[in-house]
Design a protein around this motif. Structure first.
Motif, PDB file in Angstrom:
ATOM      1  N   MET A  44       0.829  -1.203   0.000  1.00  0.00           N
ATOM      2  CA  MET A  44       0.000   0.000   0.000  1.00  0.00           C
ATOM      3  C   MET A  44       0.867   1.258   0.000  1.00  0.00           C
ATOM      4  O   MET A  44       0.596   2.217  -0.737  1.00  0.00           O
ATOM      5  CB  MET A  44      -0.909  -0.025   1.229  1.00  0.00           C
ATOM      6  CG  MET A  44      -1.883   1.118   1.341  1.00  0.00           C
ATOM      7  SD  MET A  44      -3.080   0.822   2.673  1.00  0.00           S
ATOM      8  CE  MET A  44      -1.993   0.497   4.053  1.00  0.00           C
ATOM      9  N   ALA A  45       1.917   1.253   0.806  1.00  0.00           N
ATOM     10  CA  ALA A  45       2.769   2.432   0.934  1.00  0.00           C
ATOM     11  C   ALA A  45       3.558   2.722  -0.337  1.00  0.00           C
ATOM     12  O   ALA A  45       3.865   3.884  -0.643  1.00  0.00           O
ATOM     13  CB  ALA A  45       3.724   2.258   2.106  1.00  0.00           C
ATOM     14  N   SER A  46       3.889   1.681  -1.084  1.00  0.00           N
ATOM     15  CA  SER A  46       4.738   1.857  -2.269  1.00  0.00           C
ATOM     16  C   SER A  46       3.962   1.969  -3.573  1.00  0.00           C
ATOM     17  O   SER A  46       4.551   2.152  -4.635  1.00  0.00           O
ATOM     18  CB  SER A  46       5.726   0.688  -2.369  1.00  0.00           C
ATOM     19  OG  SER A  46       5.050  -0.545  -2.495  1.00  0.00           O
ATOM     20  N   PHE A  47       2.635   1.882  -3.527  1.00  0.00           N
ATOM     21  CA  PHE A  47       1.840   1.841  -4.750  1.00  0.00           C
ATOM     22  C   PHE A  47       1.575   3.251  -5.274  1.00  0.00           C
ATOM     23  O   PHE A  47       1.173   4.130  -4.519  1.00  0.00           O
ATOM     24  CB  PHE A  47       0.505   1.137  -4.494  1.00  0.00           C
ATOM     25  CG  PHE A  47      -0.252   0.811  -5.747  1.00  0.00           C
ATOM     26  CD1 PHE A  47       0.084  -0.287  -6.508  1.00  0.00           C
ATOM     27  CD2 PHE A  47      -1.292   1.622  -6.173  1.00  0.00           C
ATOM     28  CE1 PHE A  47      -0.600  -0.592  -7.670  1.00  0.00           C
ATOM     29  CE2 PHE A  47      -1.985   1.330  -7.327  1.00  0.00           C
ATOM     30  CZ  PHE A  47      -1.642   0.218  -8.080  1.00  0.00           C
ATOM     31  N   SER A  48       1.794   3.461  -6.562  1.00  0.00           N
ATOM     32  CA  SER A  48       1.596   4.803  -7.128  1.00  0.00           C
ATOM     33  C   SER A  48       1.043   4.792  -8.555  1.00  0.00           C
ATOM     34  O   SER A  48       1.161   5.760  -9.274  1.00  0.00           O
ATOM     35  CB  SER A  48       2.929   5.582  -7.109  1.00  0.00           C
ATOM     36  OG  SER A  48       3.908   4.903  -7.900  1.00  0.00           O
ATOM     37  N   LEU A  49       0.434   3.686  -8.973  1.00  0.00           N
ATOM     38  CA  LEU A  49      -0.072   3.596 -10.334  1.00  0.00           C
ATOM     39  C   LEU A  49      -1.380   4.361 -10.494  1.00  0.00           C
ATOM     40  O   LEU A  49      -2.202   4.411  -9.582  1.00  0.00           O
ATOM     41  CB  LEU A  49      -0.296   2.136 -10.724  1.00  0.00           C
ATOM     42  CG  LEU A  49       0.939   1.247 -10.851  1.00  0.00           C
ATOM     43  CD1 LEU A  49       0.512  -0.180 -11.156  1.00  0.00           C
ATOM     44  CD2 LEU A  49       1.875   1.774 -11.930  1.00  0.00           C
ATOM     45  N   HIS A  50      -1.584   4.932 -11.673  1.00  0.00           N
ATOM     46  CA  HIS A  50      -2.868   5.547 -12.012  1.00  0.00           C
ATOM     47  C   HIS A  50      -3.874   4.442 -12.323  1.00  0.00           C
ATOM     48  O   HIS A  50      -3.520   3.395 -12.866  1.00  0.00           O
ATOM     49  CB  HIS A  50      -2.710   6.472 -13.219  1.00  0.00           C
ATOM     50  CG  HIS A  50      -3.907   7.311 -13.486  1.00  0.00           C
ATOM     51  ND1 HIS A  50      -4.972   6.878 -14.241  1.00  0.00           N
ATOM     52  CD2 HIS A  50      -4.231   8.566 -13.080  1.00  0.00           C
ATOM     53  CE1 HIS A  50      -5.895   7.819 -14.303  1.00  0.00           C
ATOM     54  NE2 HIS A  50      -5.470   8.865 -13.607  1.00  0.00           N
ATOM     55  N   HIS A  51      -5.133   4.702 -11.982  1.00  0.00           N
ATOM     56  CA  HIS A  51      -6.123   3.628 -12.104  1.00  0.00           C
ATOM     57  C   HIS A  51      -6.589   3.374 -13.531  1.00  0.00           C
ATOM     58  O   HIS A  51      -7.221   2.357 -13.784  1.00  0.00           O
ATOM     59  CB  HIS A  51      -7.330   3.904 -11.195  1.00  0.00           C
ATOM     60  CG  HIS A  51      -8.032   5.192 -11.478  1.00  0.00           C
ATOM     61  ND1 HIS A  51      -7.512   6.415 -11.137  1.00  0.00           N
ATOM     62  CD2 HIS A  51      -9.224   5.445 -12.069  1.00  0.00           C
ATOM     63  CE1 HIS A  51      -8.351   7.362 -11.490  1.00  0.00           C
ATOM     64  NE2 HIS A  51      -9.394   6.810 -12.065  1.00  0.00           N
ATOM     65  N   ARG A  52      -6.319   4.265 -14.459  1.00  0.00           N
ATOM     66  CA  ARG A  52      -6.708   4.022 -15.858  1.00  0.00           C
ATOM     67  C   ARG A  52      -5.478   3.667 -16.679  1.00  0.00           C
ATOM     68  O   ARG A  52      -5.171   4.283 -17.698  1.00  0.00           O
ATOM     69  CB  ARG A  52      -7.402   5.250 -16.455  1.00  0.00           C
ATOM     70  CG  ARG A  52      -8.618   5.749 -15.688  1.00  0.00           C
ATOM     71  CD  ARG A  52      -9.703   4.698 -15.535  1.00  0.00           C
ATOM     72  NE  ARG A  52     -10.910   5.236 -14.903  1.00  0.00           N
ATOM     73  CZ  ARG A  52     -11.842   4.523 -14.305  1.00  0.00           C
ATOM     74  NH1 ARG A  52     -11.714   3.197 -14.237  1.00  0.00           N
ATOM     75  NH2 ARG A  52     -12.897   5.087 -13.763  1.00  0.00           N
TER      76      ARG A  52
ATOM     77  N   PRO B 224     -11.183   4.187  -8.014  1.00  0.00           N
ATOM     78  CA  PRO B 224     -10.987   3.131  -7.008  1.00  0.00           C
ATOM     79  C   PRO B 224      -9.978   3.566  -5.951  1.00  0.00           C
ATOM     80  O   PRO B 224      -9.212   4.516  -6.148  1.00  0.00           O
ATOM     81  CB  PRO B 224     -10.436   1.970  -7.837  1.00  0.00           C
ATOM     82  CG  PRO B 224      -9.664   2.655  -8.928  1.00  0.00           C
ATOM     83  CD  PRO B 224     -10.422   3.915  -9.246  1.00  0.00           C
ATOM     84  N   ALA B 225      -9.978   2.867  -4.830  1.00  0.00           N
ATOM     85  CA  ALA B 225      -8.969   3.085  -3.788  1.00  0.00           C
ATOM     86  C   ALA B 225      -7.728   2.285  -4.191  1.00  0.00           C
ATOM     87  O   ALA B 225      -7.541   1.143  -3.780  1.00  0.00           O
ATOM     88  CB  ALA B 225      -9.499   2.642  -2.432  1.00  0.00           C
ATOM     89  N   THR B 226      -6.887   2.892  -5.028  1.00  0.00           N
ATOM     90  CA  THR B 226      -5.812   2.156  -5.698  1.00  0.00           C
ATOM     91  C   THR B 226      -4.836   1.503  -4.718  1.00  0.00           C
ATOM     92  O   THR B 226      -4.451   0.344  -4.883  1.00  0.00           O
ATOM     93  CB  THR B 226      -5.048   3.080  -6.654  1.00  0.00           C
ATOM     94  OG1 THR B 226      -4.616   4.244  -5.933  1.00  0.00           O
ATOM     95  CG2 THR B 226      -5.936   3.517  -7.814  1.00  0.00           C
ATOM     96  N   SER B 227      -4.415   2.242  -3.699  1.00  0.00           N
ATOM     97  CA  SER B 227      -3.451   1.689  -2.747  1.00  0.00           C
ATOM     98  C   SER B 227      -4.046   0.518  -1.975  1.00  0.00           C
ATOM     99  O   SER B 227      -3.351  -0.459  -1.673  1.00  0.00           O
ATOM    100  CB  SER B 227      -2.984   2.775  -1.778  1.00  0.00           C
ATOM    101  OG  SER B 227      -2.269   3.785  -2.466  1.00  0.00           O
TER     102      SER B 227
END
Length: 398
Positions: A23-31, A240-243
């Motif tokens: 969760m802490a390291s995630f940074s992708l865009h959802h599309r 969405p809640a990406t992290s």
């Protein structure tokens, strides 16, 4: 002594370290293609975690959001629904049904007890459109007979839908979702899946999808049809809640490892872990002379314990927090002050179980001012664990 904050509450529950890192390291865009790959994998894995072939939705909300969606998507104003309630969360179904103009027929059982199947059978008339029930009533520590209820619903009418709030039940109770005929089963991220609050999910039967085409209650964000259409393209209808999705993916990988690479076996192991921790906890509290609150049908998700005479459970909760930095839950609603609840959901193991029982011995001695036989609760729990371990060894060697 050094104090480590520990959660023993039925949600939020202790966080899985791998999920925290993801969760802490995630940074992708959802599309993006990368997020679509994660999203698609998580949805597929969620089917195995729930134990269903039905489509699964995961939404950014608390569990109550999907509970609301299970009313707004399946009913029309004026519909008669049957609510089975024996606690604060069962009562929430009644409030939701009324909010959308339904006419709730309510079967109530006293707090700490479960629903009588004979009463359900009597109330299941042909005009009941949906039956709403909890799998586990986490306000009281009671577990309902979902299998028995589902059988009655299926026998009564093919058109009556069954919706189960299993927010604390999934990952702590064995369900046969498709085999029993559960039309919507609901879960939440902050329970057995070991990640923070913020995601709610559900599996939806084909009968329920068909009902949505004729249901006339208003819906927008919680329009399940929109989410299903978007999910087919690897996307969500809204942001969405990406992290949290990254954390969910890590949690599902952890459960898969519990099953030696098989997510279904991992889910079963996770439930068995909760069942054993619950059995150990029940033995421990009873060895101290305390009474279980939901003794006739105790859940594996948590153990509700009646306080000794004249003691406010708030004092017990406070002593756990101040002396051990351990957070246990007070009673809710009319049971506040009368019971405390120790959860054993998700990222919770043998040492957690032994530790909270050892702490309980000290808490009782302090709060009651009476002598406690130190080690009594721990010994009772150890004996349960040893018996389980011996049984497994015998089974392996058989």
């Amino acid at each position: 002594m050094l104090l480590k904050n520990r959660l023993f509450t039925p949600g939020p529950t202790p966080l899985l370290p791998a999920a925290q890192t993801a969760m802490a390291s995630f940074s992708l865009h959802h599309r993006t293609a990368d997020f679509r790959a994660l999203f698609t994998r998580v949805l597929a894995d969620m089917k195995d975690f729930i134990g269903t072939r039905n489509d699964v939705l995961v939404l950014a909300s608390s569990g109550t959001g999907v509970m609301e969606g299970a009313v707004s998507n399946l009913t029309s104003p004026g519909d008669k629904v049957l609510v089975l309630t024996a606690g604060k969360f069962g009562e929430r179904w009644t409030g939701l049904a009324k909010a959308f103009g339904c006419v709730p027929e309510v079967i109530s059982a006293p707090y700490g007890e479960t629903i009588a199947l004979d009463e359900v059978k009597q109330k299941l008339t042909s005009d009941i459109r949906v039956v709403y029930v909890q799998g586990t009533e986490s306000s009281t520590g009671a577990r309902h007979d979902v299998k028995g209820i589902a059988k009655l619903v299926r026998e009564a009418s093919h058109d009556t839908l069954l919706v189960v709030d299993a927010i604390t039940g999934l990952g702590t109770t064995h369900f046969d979702v498709d085999g029993w005929g559960i039309d919507v089963i609901i879960g939440g991220s902050q329970k057995a899946l070991m990640i923070p609050p913020g995601l709610a999910y559900c599996a939806v039967s084909e009968r329920a999808w068909q009902r949505m085409e004729t249901a006339k209650s208003p819906r927008y964000y919680f329009d399940f049809r929109k989410e299903r259409k978007s999910a087919a393209k690897g996307e969500t209808a809204y942001t969405p809640a990406t992290s949290l999705f990254a954390a969910l993916g890590a949690a599902l990988d952890f459960v898969r490892k519990m099953g030696d690479g098989d997510l279904v076996e991992g889910r079963k192991a996770l439930v068995d872990n909760a069942e054993l921790a619950a059995e150990m906890t029940r033995a421990g509290v009873q060895a101290l002379g305390l009474k279980l609150f939901a003794a006739s049908s105790p859940a594996a998700a948590l153990t509700a314990v009646q306080t000794p005479g004249g003691i406010d459970s708030g004092a017990i909760v406070k002593e756990f927090r101040e002396t051990f930095s351990a957070v246990v839950a007070n009673g809710q609603g009319e049971m506040k002050g009368k019971l405390f609840r120790i959860a054993h959901i998700g990222y919770y193991d043998y040492l957690d179980t032994i530790g909270i029982l050892a702490a309980l011995e000290h808490v009782l001695a302090t709060v009651t001012g009476k002598p406690v036989k130190y080690g009594a609760a721990v010994q009772a729990a150890q004996e349960v664990f040893a018996g389980n371990l011996a049984g497994r060894r015998q089974a392996v060697g058989a």
